[in-house]
Write an enzyme that holds these catalytic residues in place. Sequence first.
Site, PDB file in Angstrom:
ATOM      1  N   ASP A 134       0.812  -1.230   0.000  1.00 30.99           N
ATOM      2  CA  ASP A 134       0.000   0.000   0.000  1.00 30.99           C
ATOM      3  C   ASP A 134       0.845   1.280   0.000  1.00 30.99           C
ATOM      4  O   ASP A 134       0.361   2.333   0.368  1.00 30.99           O
ATOM      5  CB  ASP A 134      -0.975  -0.002   1.188  1.00 30.99           C
ATOM      6  CG  ASP A 134      -0.392   0.592   2.460  1.00 30.99           C
ATOM      7  OD1 ASP A 134       0.810   0.395   2.707  1.00 30.99           O
ATOM      8  OD2 ASP A 134      -1.143   1.264   3.182  1.00 30.99           O
ATOM      9  N   GLU A 135       2.084   1.166  -0.437  1.00 29.77           N
ATOM     10  CA  GLU A 135       2.989   2.290  -0.262  1.00 29.77           C
ATOM     11  C   GLU A 135       3.962   2.398  -1.439  1.00 29.77           C
ATOM     12  O   GLU A 135       4.495   1.386  -1.888  1.00 29.77           O
ATOM     13  CB  GLU A 135       3.758   2.005   1.034  1.00 29.77           C
ATOM     14  CG  GLU A 135       4.609   3.095   1.539  1.00 29.77           C
ATOM     15  CD  GLU A 135       5.454   2.619   2.731  1.00 29.77           C
ATOM     16  OE1 GLU A 135       5.139   1.577   3.349  1.00 29.77           O
ATOM     17  OE2 GLU A 135       6.445   3.281   3.002  1.00 29.77           O
TER      18      GLU A 135
END
Length: 419
Positions: A134-135
């Site tokens: 998610d990054e």
Amino acid sequence: MRDGTLPGVSESGPRVVCHVDMDCFYAACERLREPALRGEPLVVGMGYESGETHGAVATASYEAREFGVESAQAISEALDALPRKVEAATDPTLDVDEAGFYRPVDLEFYDEVGAEVKALLHEEGGTVREVSIDEAYLDVTDQFDWDDDPRAFGSRLKRRIDDEVGVTASVGIAPSMSAAKVASDHDKPDGLVVVEPGDVRSFLAPLDVEEVHGIGPVTAAELREMGIETAGDLAAADPATVGDRFGERGREVQRFARGEDDRPVEPKGKPKSLSRESAFSNPTDDSERKRERVRLLATDVGERAEREGALYQTIGIKVVQPPFDVNTRARSLPGPVEDADLVESVALDLLAEFADDRVRKLGVRVSNLSFTDEQQASLTGFAGDQGAETATEPIDTDGSTGNESRDLADGQRSLTEFE
Ligand code: TTP
Ligand code: MG
């Protein structure tokens, strides 16, 4: 537009680096396919099954965090703080408004959503470094200038992610990776924090030293013992003292605290290891609790290795005894394997040595990796050079060492502690 600027080289002015981190990502994914969960307290549990009480919290929606639910907590503990709606509805001693929803982790689905976000970032034309599910970092220096209104760029990026994928991101924009990372975390959820060149040091100065990129709770505790409480304190500390105590990684985080970081955003290579860690809210000597946690971590690491097509030849554990006594144990196999059951059994075997010890945190790691795509070229059984395992590794501040680590308790990629 600027010509001839190599990303990461600042000769022609400060770089424009974005850090994008999705808000309560697994929960956001669940809400995508079950919109009724929007606005509700929602807990996503690893090793959790519907109606059961086992497992650990992977993430909680911000509404659930209000009740004290947090990553790495035991589901049983989360349920004490936030009962399930279905149970609250039938129990007169419970209030339905003070209850929430629980869902099991579905990594395959989250991976798809994460990949959509990454694809969108790649469309922006800059250099993308994917850090985790998610990054990601995005260097748009070649597209963009600090005079070109980076805030408008950030807003547009956030809107695209929201409109096209349906999840919310927090974005930090700064002249370096470490500052962008801190910025994206600074106003979560749905944050957009822009730190102009020249303002980095003053932006960081008042923050708790633990917020400096690359500093986990263990290092932060040691720094506090030395009277270094804020990023400003660290920036101002004597470099020799910091270096003596923490070595090169200490010097690096001190540079980050000073706003000095010229690491280029580089597209990601293959990881050298995969690991997962998790802390207990209170240290425990309960051998079954420890074994259960190691099972969860082993399953997670095994699944991740499978998704990445990674074979491993070394399986290890980390055991942190209070306060900060870090022990690692590893076993090397005769050849590379991909066998989640073996990760679990070897990790449990290694844990036996610590059966009676009080433990604060546990980790499972596979290393000495080779990749199935490479493997096919040399299918002679055990592929050639797996590389020697290094005893210690430099600080992992952004995955640049190639070691993927997720600290379940701290929400930090803290290889620092898996040395
Ligand atoms: P994070 O980005 O750390 O957390 P988050 O996206 O849930 O929340 P935030 O808004 O604070 O960014 O991690 C991304 C996902 O990784 C998270 O949704 C679930 C997973 N994860 C775990 O499985 N265990 C953990 O302990 C943490 C911190 C994350
Ligand atoms: Mg996140």
